[in-house]
Design an enzyme around this catalytic site. Structure first.
Site, PDB file in Angstrom:
ATOM      1  N   HIS A 168      23.950 -67.013  31.253  1.00  0.00           N
ATOM      2  CA  HIS A 168      22.924 -67.429  31.244  1.00  0.00           C
ATOM      3  C   HIS A 168      21.502 -66.671  31.753  1.00  0.00           C
ATOM      4  O   HIS A 168      21.987 -65.360  32.133  1.00  0.00           O
ATOM      5  CB  HIS A 168      22.759 -68.711  31.964  1.00  0.00           C
ATOM      6  CG  HIS A 168      23.481 -69.878  31.287  1.00  0.00           C
ATOM      7  ND1 HIS A 168      25.009 -70.017  31.485  1.00  0.00           N
ATOM      8  CD2 HIS A 168      23.087 -70.802  30.605  1.00  0.00           C
ATOM      9  CE1 HIS A 168      25.463 -71.092  30.543  1.00  0.00           C
ATOM     10  NE2 HIS A 168      24.276 -71.543  30.187  1.00  0.00           N
ATOM     11  N   LYS A 187      18.991 -69.273  36.391  1.00  0.00           N
ATOM     12  CA  LYS A 187      19.706 -70.313  36.420  1.00  0.00           C
ATOM     13  C   LYS A 187      20.453 -70.531  37.811  1.00  0.00           C
ATOM     14  O   LYS A 187      20.933 -69.383  38.407  1.00  0.00           O
ATOM     15  CB  LYS A 187      20.798 -70.539  35.500  1.00  0.00           C
ATOM     16  CG  LYS A 187      21.813 -71.524  35.507  1.00  0.00           C
ATOM     17  CD  LYS A 187      22.670 -71.581  34.193  1.00  0.00           C
ATOM     18  CE  LYS A 187      23.547 -72.476  34.322  1.00  0.00           C
ATOM     19  NZ  LYS A 187      23.068 -74.144  34.142  1.00  0.00           N
TER      20      LYS A 187
END
Length: 265
Positions: free
Chosen positions: A153, A157
């Site tokens: 990600h 995040k």
């Protein structure tokens, strides 16, 4: 017309949700919220997103009425506060927030006794299909394979592993009648010795602007099967969330997930 409240409208996911609601002819934005202290408070939600005036002004708290359904992809604490407001007025909620503790999940399930709630770590229809495939793959390959879950990600995040990776692990563990607390392996460092049979390994990557990549590997002697999902836009999650919203408002109180929405359960 379904009146939608979006929590966290100024975030990346909030902006994608706004676009998805705007593109849905059966929905309209009714409420838009941000965290207290945000400089977006008071702005027209459409103008703030570069979409033109929508006549909905951003607030720093969810009102007790004025909307038919909440979509919340924010933080565990904020989501729970918003659910308390929804419970007072009987408003359903689609929840894409991740990182809940076990106790927080129990609180959400308690709300589901009186509200229709749909909670999913990932609202992509493709990821939901992958979960279905993983259940079948685990039953066929799991006993004879080493299982690894790799997720990547963007750098912003805050939780790891991702909620989607954990959901994949739980589907596999359930298919193999395993206890996640015993068989999930989240880190390796130093002289770790040979792999313990039955473990499910997790690897996390945080880099750049990666929207969300997940690969589950079933590796055995002589062959390897991989099931992969790659998201190139948050609109995949946003459109899944609006699909879930349209389905959820027709359901009785209960605790649902995206597999229920797509008819897999």
């Amino acid at each position: 017309m379904l009146r939608i409240a979006i929590a966290g409208i100024a975030g990346r996911m909030g902006q994608a949700l706004l676009q998805a609601v705007r593109e849905n002819a059966q929905m309209q934005l009714a409420v838009a919220t941000v965290r207290p202290g945000s400089d977006q408070v008071g702005r027209d939600a459409g103008e703030a997103a570069g979409l033109g005036s929508m006549g909905v002004f951003i607030t720093d708290a969810l009102p007790p009425k004025g909307f038919d359904l909440l979509i919340d992809f924010t933080s565990p604490e904020n989501t729970l506060s918003n659910l308390a407001i929804c419970a007072e007025s009987g408003v359903p909620a689609v929840i894409g927030t991740t990182g809940f503790t076990a106790d927080q999940l129990e609180q959400i399930k308690a709300y589901a006794a009186s509200l229709p709630l749909c909670l999913a770590a990932n609202f992509s229809t493709g990821v939901t299909l992958c979960l279905q495939l993983l259940e079948q793959a685990a039953k066929i390959l799991g006993e004879d394979s080493d299982i690894e879950i790799v997720e990547a990600h963007h750098r912003h995040k805050v939780d790891a592993p991702s909620g989607t990776a954990l959901a994949m692990g739980h589907v596999i563990a359930a298919s193999l009648n395993q206890d996640p607390d015993e068989f999930f392996l989240f880190s390796r460092e130093g002289q770790i010795g040979a792999r313990k049979p039955g473990t499910i390994g997790f690897s996390t990557i945080r880099a750049g602007d990666i929207v969300g990549d997940h690969t589950v590997m079933f590796a055995s002697e002589g062959e390897r099967v991989e099931i992969t999902h790659k998201a190139s836009s948050r609109m995949a999650f946003a459109k899944g969330a609006t699909r879930a919203a349209a389905w959820l408002v027709q359901q009785p109180p209960g605790f649902y997930n995206m597999r229920d929405v797509l008819g897999f359960n």
